[in-house]
Motif scaffolding. Structure first.
Motif, PDB file in Angstrom:
ATOM      1  N   UNK A   1       0.831  -1.218   0.000  1.00 27.22           N
ATOM      2  CA  UNK A   1       0.000   0.000   0.000  1.00 27.22           C
ATOM      3  C   UNK A   1       0.859   1.260   0.000  1.00 27.22           C
ATOM      4  N   UNK A   2       0.276   2.405  -0.340  1.00 21.34           N
ATOM      5  CA  UNK A   2       1.045   3.661  -0.274  1.00 21.34           C
ATOM      6  C   UNK A   2       1.421   4.012   1.154  1.00 21.34           C
ATOM      7  N   UNK A   3       2.503   4.760   1.292  1.00 22.95           N
ATOM      8  CA  UNK A   3       2.975   5.268   2.593  1.00 22.95           C
ATOM      9  C   UNK A   3       3.160   4.131   3.598  1.00 22.95           C
ATOM     10  N   UNK A   4       3.885   3.109   3.164  1.00 19.98           N
ATOM     11  CA  UNK A   4       4.083   1.916   3.973  1.00 19.98           C
ATOM     12  C   UNK A   4       5.570   1.583   4.038  1.00 19.98           C
ATOM     13  N   UNK A   5       6.004   1.029   5.164  1.00 22.96           N
ATOM     14  CA  UNK A   5       7.381   0.560   5.294  1.00 22.96           C
ATOM     15  C   UNK A   5       7.377  -0.960   5.382  1.00 22.96           C
ATOM     16  N   UNK A   6       8.193  -1.590   4.544  1.00 26.11           N
ATOM     17  CA  UNK A   6       8.376  -3.036   4.590  1.00 26.11           C
ATOM     18  C   UNK A   6       9.770  -3.301   5.143  1.00 26.11           C
ATOM     19  N   UNK A   7       9.828  -3.988   6.291  1.00 28.49           N
ATOM     20  CA  UNK A   7      11.117  -4.193   6.959  1.00 28.49           C
ATOM     21  C   UNK A   7      11.768  -5.521   6.620  1.00 28.49           C
ATOM     22  N   UNK A   8      10.975  -6.483   6.166  1.00 30.06           N
ATOM     23  CA  UNK A   8      11.557  -7.778   5.826  1.00 30.06           C
ATOM     24  C   UNK A   8      10.670  -8.417   4.783  1.00 30.06           C
ATOM     25  N   UNK A   9      10.950  -9.689   4.455  1.00 31.01           N
ATOM     26  CA  UNK A   9      10.150 -10.368   3.452  1.00 31.01           C
ATOM     27  C   UNK A   9       8.955 -11.077   4.063  1.00 31.01           C
TER      28      UNK A   9
END
Length: 434
Positions: A404-412
């Motif tokens: 989604x927009x404005x999202x942080x993905x830290x890992x898989x």
């Protein structure tokens, strides 16, 4: 006559591209579709004396862009406050026009290889519509035709495997539009121009002008941005260099390099390729066929770009692969970022669009990355994945699902269990710094 460009649509199916720009400002060879359409109309000074642009979603951006142009034809903006469909938009556009006038109507998301088709529609006696034969007519409004006259338009009919579809260019008499304006809402809750045109066809007649196969595209899905640019690349002939090219650089095929751009040594460019203004490429980069790289972008050392469209100010400074992808404006791809573009089973890549899985029709399809996205080093993005605008992908992540927009993905790990809103992360970082 007046020309009406329908530029008010939301472009939901095109997200994340349309999270930061309206559909008519999507670039084809680094120039917005709307700019192409205005140029087509300027070639008809003896026919068109005013252009009316219907705006809605992100109207400020459309208005700002139009003001930045030096058009030779007067342009007037009309605001469609409620998104009630193309029929409602046209009725707003013809307000105040004389019943005896004709109007030329163009959908704001179509691209034509031959703009002469606009003249053909505009100069036919009586009402007219542009039709084109396509491979998958059931995805469009199909024209039922007898001879060269329109009988009616059927939207997305099942079971039809061949036929001519509505190309989104019309010439209609204002009085005919007004006499047939009473229509019902469509299944999607909108007043459709095609319903008005079908009624005009039954009462006054509408002539069909046929466009050659492959001369038209409706930019309705993200992968259509690649296809529209591929069509436009056919207009490039030879090698045109308006920037600076260091030696040795290998250039093969039809290539355009814009003003202020620099191609550094040991770079390999295989046309057709379009490179905009103030772009920096290399050293030792590879640009493969059907790539479009727009103004201010940086493609650095050992970066490979293949059949992709990069919007303005995209940075991929080292060791990245961008294949069959759309990268929106102001994106920064960290070293080692890879956009995978081929499934193990080599079947067509599918993409989620408005919650439904849609076949892209492409065996090779990479990513659609929204504006202002940041990826860390060694990020891998799987085929058909979309990343929403302003998102951050941390180093080493493997992105298997849409973000989604404005999202942080830290890992898989799965997005749903590992998402932090960008605003919260900004706040945490500021607190740590304090």
């Amino acid at each position: 006559m007046k020309a009406i460009i329908l530029a008010a649509g939301k472009g939901e199916r095109l997200k994340p591209i349309t999270e930061t720009r309206p559909k008519p400002l999507i670039p084809v060879l680094c120039k917005p579709i709307l700019a192409w359409q205005l140029e087509w109309l300027e070639q008809l000074p003896e026919v068109i004396d005013e252009v009316i642009i219907i705006v809605g979603e992100m109207k400020e951006k459309v208005i700002e862009f139009v003001k930045s142009l030096k058009t030779r034809i007067p342009v007037r903006i009309v605001y469609q406050e409620n998104q009630l469909g193309t029929g409602d938009a046209v009725l707003k556009g013809v307000e105040g026009l004389a019943p005896g006038e004709d109007v030329l109507i163009i959908y704001g998301d179509i691209y034509l290889v031959d703009p002469g088709l606009i003249r053909k529609v505009a100069t036919v006696d009586g009402n007219s519509i542009l039709g084109v034969e396509v491979d998958e007519p059931w995805k469009y409004g199909v024209l039922i035709v007898e001879g060269d006259l329109l009988v009616k338009i059927i939207e997305k009919p099942e079971g039809i495997r061949s036929g001519i579809v509505n190309a989104g260019v019309y010439k209609l008499r204002v009085s005919d539009i007004l006499a047939n304006k009473r229509i019902e809402l469509s299944p999607r809750g909108e007043y459709e121009l095609t319903d008005i045109v079908s009624k005009i066809a039954a009462s006054s007649g509408v002539r069909v002008v046929r466009a050659p196969r492959g001369s038209w595209i409706d930019v309705g899905y993200p992968w259509h941005v690649i296809e529209a640019n591929k069509m436009a690349l056919s207009s490039i002939r030879g090698v045109v260099i308006e920037g600076e090219v260091e030696e040795p650089v290998y250039i093969r095929g039809d290539v355009y390099i814009g003003k202020g751009s620099t191609i550094k040594a040991f770079t390999y460019i295989e046309g057709p390729v379009y490179i905009g203004r103030n772009v920096r490429i290399g050293p030792s980069a590879r640009i493969r066929p059907y790539s479009v790289i727009c103004d201010g972008s940086v493609i650095g050392f050992s970066v490979e770009v293949k059949e992709s469209v990069l919007f303005e100010n995209v940075h991929a400074s080292h060791l990245a692969y961008i294949g069959d992808s759309i990268i929106c404006e102001e994106v920064n791809l960290g070293a080692g970022t890879i956009t995978a573009n081929l499934r193990f089973d080599e079947k067509n890549v599918k993409m989620k669009v408005k919650g439904q899985v849609v076949d892209t029709g492409r065996k090779k399809m990479g990513s659609v990355i929204g504006a202002w996205v940041r990826t860390g080093v060694n990020v891998s993005i799987m085929p058909g994945v979309k990343i929403g605008s302003y998102s951050w992908i941390y180093p080493g992540a493997v992105v298997r699902e849409d973000v989604p927009p404005k999202t942080i993905i830290k890992s898989e790990t799965k997005i749903l269990t590992d998402v932090i809103r960008v605003e919260d992360e900004h706040r945490r970082i500021q607190e740590e710094v304090s």
